[in-house]
Design a protein around this motif. Structure first.
Motif, PDB file in Angstrom:
ATOM      1  N   ALA A 296       0.848  -1.193   0.000  1.00  0.00           N
ATOM      2  CA  ALA A 296       0.000   0.000   0.000  1.00  0.00           C
ATOM      3  C   ALA A 296       0.885   1.245   0.000  1.00  0.00           C
ATOM      4  CB  ALA A 296      -0.923  -0.006   1.205  1.00  0.00           C
TER       5      ALA A 296
ATOM      6  N   GLU B  51      10.037  -7.814   2.093  1.00  0.00           N
ATOM      7  CA  GLU B  51       8.913  -7.708   3.026  1.00  0.00           C
ATOM      8  C   GLU B  51       9.389  -7.222   4.387  1.00  0.00           C
ATOM      9  OE1 GLU B  51       5.256 -10.371   4.928  1.00  0.00           O
ATOM     10  OE2 GLU B  51       6.903 -11.369   3.885  1.00  0.00           O
TER      11      GLU B  51
ATOM     12  N   ARG C 232       8.269  -3.630   6.051  1.00  0.00           N
ATOM     13  CA  ARG C 232       7.597  -3.610   7.356  1.00  0.00           C
ATOM     14  C   ARG C 232       8.412  -2.810   8.361  1.00  0.00           C
ATOM     15  NH1 ARG C 232       3.204  -6.803   7.608  1.00  0.00           N
ATOM     16  NH2 ARG C 232       2.987  -8.504   6.089  1.00  0.00           N
TER      17      ARG C 232
ATOM     18  N   GLY D 266       7.685   0.726   8.130  1.00  0.00           N
ATOM     19  CA  GLY D 266       6.305   1.115   8.416  1.00  0.00           C
ATOM     20  C   GLY D 266       5.380   1.102   7.224  1.00  0.00           C
TER      21      GLY D 266
ATOM     22  N   THR E 222       2.743  -0.719   4.867  1.00  0.00           N
ATOM     23  CA  THR E 222       1.784  -1.818   4.943  1.00  0.00           C
ATOM     24  C   THR E 222       1.926  -2.726   3.731  1.00  0.00           C
ATOM     25  OG1 THR E 222       0.196  -0.439   6.137  1.00  0.00           O
ATOM     26  CG2 THR E 222      -0.666  -2.413   5.075  1.00  0.00           C
ATOM     27  N   CYS E 223       2.056  -4.022   3.979  1.00  0.00           N
ATOM     28  CA  CYS E 223       2.198  -4.970   2.882  1.00  0.00           C
ATOM     29  C   CYS E 223       1.691  -6.339   3.324  1.00  0.00           C
ATOM     30  CB  CYS E 223       3.645  -5.072   2.398  1.00  0.00           C
ATOM     31  SG  CYS E 223       4.848  -5.450   3.686  1.00  0.00           S
ATOM     32  N   SER E 224       1.351  -7.166   2.358  1.00  0.00           N
ATOM     33  CA  SER E 224       0.889  -8.528   2.652  1.00  0.00           C
ATOM     34  C   SER E 224       1.177  -9.422   1.460  1.00  0.00           C
ATOM     35  CB  SER E 224      -0.613  -8.539   2.974  1.00  0.00           C
ATOM     36  OG  SER E 224      -1.364  -8.095   1.858  1.00  0.00           O
TER      37      SER E 224
END
Length: 342
Positions: free
Chosen positions: A149, A187, A191, A194, A196-198
């Motif tokens: 994001a 990843e 993270r 800060g 946002t990721c998935s």
């Protein structure tokens, strides 16, 4: 009795209809399965696909209908043939209900469904190609994709070697692609910053240059069925533009897509620039509808986006009720009254 209005308000023009088709990552257990055995059109298309896949078709059908999907459901061997079949079955069901799209747009493997509905190649040719495609790209190194994001400027300082932007879905919606180790590294870096990721539901690094090497090594395994100019306007998430007749009939364009980034966001923005549009997501989930609702055109009311199915599998009647609701919403936007075949 009131006198008839001598100057009735003219009915607003019907918006142009665009079908959108999701790709890898949209798959989930029993996606659209509530329509199987209920909609004659949907069922016939799915059964045709399972028959065409031969012995693998039974495995695909059992995995698709299982309440708990098999462990490798997100692998290319399951996800992409099923996504192609479900997308085509839903698009066909809509057209047979009387809803004719003006434009078609797919995301990644969803672009194959869009091309099929546009008449570039037949459903049988698409099924054969997908079967061979799976055989080629199962040789790809293990990897995946990471949904982020953030925009490119925020992400680029954290990209480690071997990680590329595999998809641009919107101004702050990216998918990164990499092999397993590099994906884990980026990843952790994002993270830590800060961001946002998935992880997306993919087990291969789609839309990564490594796929060029895989295709080059196994290109002989892919047949070249006949291609035709699209009879319906077709947009490409590979180029971000409308597909010309010349491009549609170039097999290198289709076979090269697994190595090229997906430009769904730019393609959607370009499509919506000559609205008004009603976007109908004719595939599992609501990921493309969510992306569309973030566009300026939808925010300004110049376009509307709706999904045909629930965001995820629900009760036994959830898919049927979702389709009926969507049909009523579509009719409310100036389209002719539609009724599904159930």
């Amino acid at each position: 009795m009131d006198a008839p209005n001598p100057n009735p308000r003219p009915r607003p023009p019907r918006p142009r209809i665009a079908f959108t088709f999701p790709g890898q990552g949209a798959q989930h257990a029993r996606m659209a399965a509530g329509l199987y055995g209920v909609s004659e059109s949907f069922t016939s298309t799915m059964d045709h696909a399972f028959d065409a896949f031969g012995p693998a078709g039974r495995t695909l059908r059992e995995g698709w209908l299982a309440t708990v999907p098999p462990a490798d459901f997100d692998d290319i061997s399951y996800a992409q043939p099923l996504l192609y079949a479900v997308n085509c079955a839903l698009g066909t069901m809509l057209t047979e209900c009387g809803l004719r799209p003006d434009v078609l747009l797919g995301h990644s493997v969803g672009e194959l469904a869009a091309a099929t509905l546009a008449g570039v190649f037949s459903f049988d040719c698409g099924l054969r190609y997908l079967s061979e495609y799976v055989g080629v790209y199962r040789h790809a190194p293990r990897g995946g994709m990471l949904a982020v994001a953030a925009g490119p400027e925020r992400v680029e300082p954290h990209l480690v070697p071997g990680v590329v932007v595999g998809a641009v879905n919107g101004p702050r919606q990216l998918l990164l692609s990499a092999t397993e180790e590099a994906l884990a590294d980026v990843e952790a870096a994002l993270r830590g910053a800060g961001v946002t990721c998935s992880l997306a539901r993919a087990r291969q690094p789609f839309h990564h240059p490594v796929m060029r090497d895989v295709a080059a090594a196994h290109a002989g395994s892919l047949t070249r069925p006949p291609l035709h100019p699209p009879h319906t306007t077709l947009y490409s998430a590979c180029t971000g533009q409308e597909v010309t007749d010349e491009l549609a009939t170039d097999w290198q364009f289709w076979t090269g897509q697994p190595a090229e980034p997906v430009l769904f966001g730019p393609a959607l923005e370009h499509l919506l620039s000559d609205g008004p549009y009603l976007l109908v997501e004719a595939g599992p989930g609501q990921s493309l509808t969510a992306l569309a609702r973030r566009t300026p055109a939808v925010s300004r009311g110049e376009a509307t986006a709706l999904a045909l199915l629930p965001a995820r599998a629900g009760g036994p009647d959830a898919d049927v009720e979702a389709v009926r609701t969507a049909m009523k919403q579509i009719a409310g936007h100036g389209c002719d009254a539609l009724s599904p075949d159930f």
